[in-house]
Design an enzyme around this catalytic site. Structure first.
Site, PDB file in Angstrom:
ATOM      1  N   ASN A 103      -0.272   0.913  -8.277  1.00  0.00           N
ATOM      2  CA  ASN A 103      -1.549   0.257  -7.969  1.00  0.00           C
ATOM      3  C   ASN A 103      -2.047   0.748  -6.622  1.00  0.00           C
ATOM      4  O   ASN A 103      -1.266   1.182  -5.779  1.00  0.00           O
ATOM      5  CB  ASN A 103      -1.326  -1.263  -7.895  1.00  0.00           C
ATOM      6  CG  ASN A 103      -2.601  -2.024  -7.599  1.00  0.00           C
ATOM      7  OD1 ASN A 103      -3.650  -1.756  -8.191  1.00  0.00           O
ATOM      8  ND2 ASN A 103      -2.536  -2.969  -6.676  1.00  0.00           N
ATOM      9  N   HIS A 105      -4.274  -0.673  -3.339  1.00  0.00           N
ATOM     10  CA  HIS A 105      -4.765  -1.926  -2.763  1.00  0.00           C
ATOM     11  C   HIS A 105      -5.518  -1.615  -1.469  1.00  0.00           C
ATOM     12  O   HIS A 105      -5.027  -0.838  -0.642  1.00  0.00           O
ATOM     13  CB  HIS A 105      -3.596  -2.877  -2.482  1.00  0.00           C
ATOM     14  CG  HIS A 105      -4.043  -4.190  -1.955  1.00  0.00           C
ATOM     15  ND1 HIS A 105      -4.607  -5.160  -2.768  1.00  0.00           N
ATOM     16  CD2 HIS A 105      -4.065  -4.686  -0.704  1.00  0.00           C
ATOM     17  CE1 HIS A 105      -4.942  -6.201  -2.030  1.00  0.00           C
ATOM     18  NE2 HIS A 105      -4.629  -5.944  -0.766  1.00  0.00           N
ATOM     19  N   ASP A 141       0.864  -7.523  -5.158  1.00  0.00           N
ATOM     20  CA  ASP A 141       0.629  -6.644  -4.006  1.00  0.00           C
ATOM     21  C   ASP A 141       1.846  -6.528  -3.096  1.00  0.00           C
ATOM     22  O   ASP A 141       1.732  -6.450  -1.881  1.00  0.00           O
ATOM     23  CB  ASP A 141      -0.575  -7.152  -3.169  1.00  0.00           C
ATOM     24  CG  ASP A 141      -1.860  -7.134  -3.967  1.00  0.00           C
ATOM     25  OD1 ASP A 141      -1.990  -6.304  -4.871  1.00  0.00           O
ATOM     26  OD2 ASP A 141      -2.741  -7.966  -3.671  1.00  0.00           O
ATOM     27  N   GLU A 170      -8.731   5.900  -0.008  1.00  0.00           N
ATOM     28  CA  GLU A 170      -8.108   5.551  -1.301  1.00  0.00           C
ATOM     29  C   GLU A 170      -8.145   6.755  -2.228  1.00  0.00           C
ATOM     30  O   GLU A 170      -7.166   7.087  -2.902  1.00  0.00           O
ATOM     31  CB  GLU A 170      -8.862   4.391  -1.960  1.00  0.00           C
ATOM     32  CG  GLU A 170      -8.731   3.063  -1.246  1.00  0.00           C
ATOM     33  CD  GLU A 170      -9.393   1.923  -2.017  1.00  0.00           C
ATOM     34  OE1 GLU A 170      -9.353   1.921  -3.247  1.00  0.00           O
ATOM     35  OE2 GLU A 170      -9.975   1.032  -1.359  1.00  0.00           O
TER      36      GLU A 170
END
Ligand code: GRF
Length: 212
Positions: A103, A105, A141, A170
């Site tokens: 993922n 974040h 997270d 990102e």
């Protein structure tokens, strides 16, 4: 070559950055839990198969996650990439994909897990903010960190300017993390640590505001 499935919920800019990075993997499919996700149209322009599975069509998280896993499994991926996928996944789902699910974040974890990360960073007056790519574990997270990028918080920043600065990073670090995984340069140990097989390191510091 490893097969990757990308999960999205919205505009898909991270997904697009991954597609543009020409990674040494095959992007088998992009799956969205929302039919109106802008990223679906982008994926189609790259010739990537797309699927929509609306979470609203399922009575609970378990049944949605089971149906989602069935679609994912039909592509037999080595890696599942959450790219702005805005659903909390069940422990069962996450455990099934442990070490194969990552993922991104928009904060320097473990600071600012959850939502509204940029607003909270501005409110707290932090001078350095950023983003994190991590393996997903059942705790939100909180999984083992693969790579982070730090950006300065500037004097006149608002949520948009700060979010834009973080988003640019990102796009860089997510592609890099996937490249490492696809080249077998990192893995998740049984003890839940990220093991690195590459050697390059960077010793620069970011000071914000600057010293002069
Ligand atoms: C990104 O900021 C990501 O970190 C967060 O949601 C946003 C998704 O943006 N989880 P996009 O759909 O990739 O443009």
């Amino acid at each position: 070559m490893k097969k990757v499935v990308i999960l999205i919920s919205g505009r898909g800019s991270n997904m697009q950055a991954i597609l543009e990075a020409k990674l040494p993997c095959s992007i088998a499919a992009v799956i969205s839990n929302r039919a109106d996700a802008g990223g679906l149209a982008i994926a189609k322009t790259y010739g990537i198969p797309t699927e929509v599975i609306e979470h609203r069509d399922y009575p609970d998280r378990d049944s949605f996650d089971n149906a989602l896993a069935n679609i994912i499994e039909s592509y037999q991926p080595d890696l599942v990439v959450l790219a702005g996928f805005m659903r909390i996944l069940t422990t069962r789902f996450v455990t099934h994909y442990l070490g194969r699910l990552i993922n991104i974040h928009p904060s320097l974890l473990p600071s600012y897990s959850g939502l509204n990360t940029h607003g909270r960073a501005l409110e707290d007056g932090v001078r350095i903010h950023g983003c994190t790519v991590h393996f997903v574990t059942p705790k939100l997270d909180n999984g083992p960190i693969i790579i982070q990028a730090a950006v300065p918080v500037l004097r006149d920043d608002d949520e948009k300017t700060l979010a834009d600065r973080v988003l640019r990073e990102e796009h860089r670090i997510y592609a890099q993390a996937i490249r490492w995984i696809c080249q077998n340069q990192i893995e998740l140990s049984e003890k839940g640590k990220v093991i690195f097989h590459y050697r390059k390191q960077c010793g620069y510091s970011l000071v914000s505001p600057s010293l002069d």
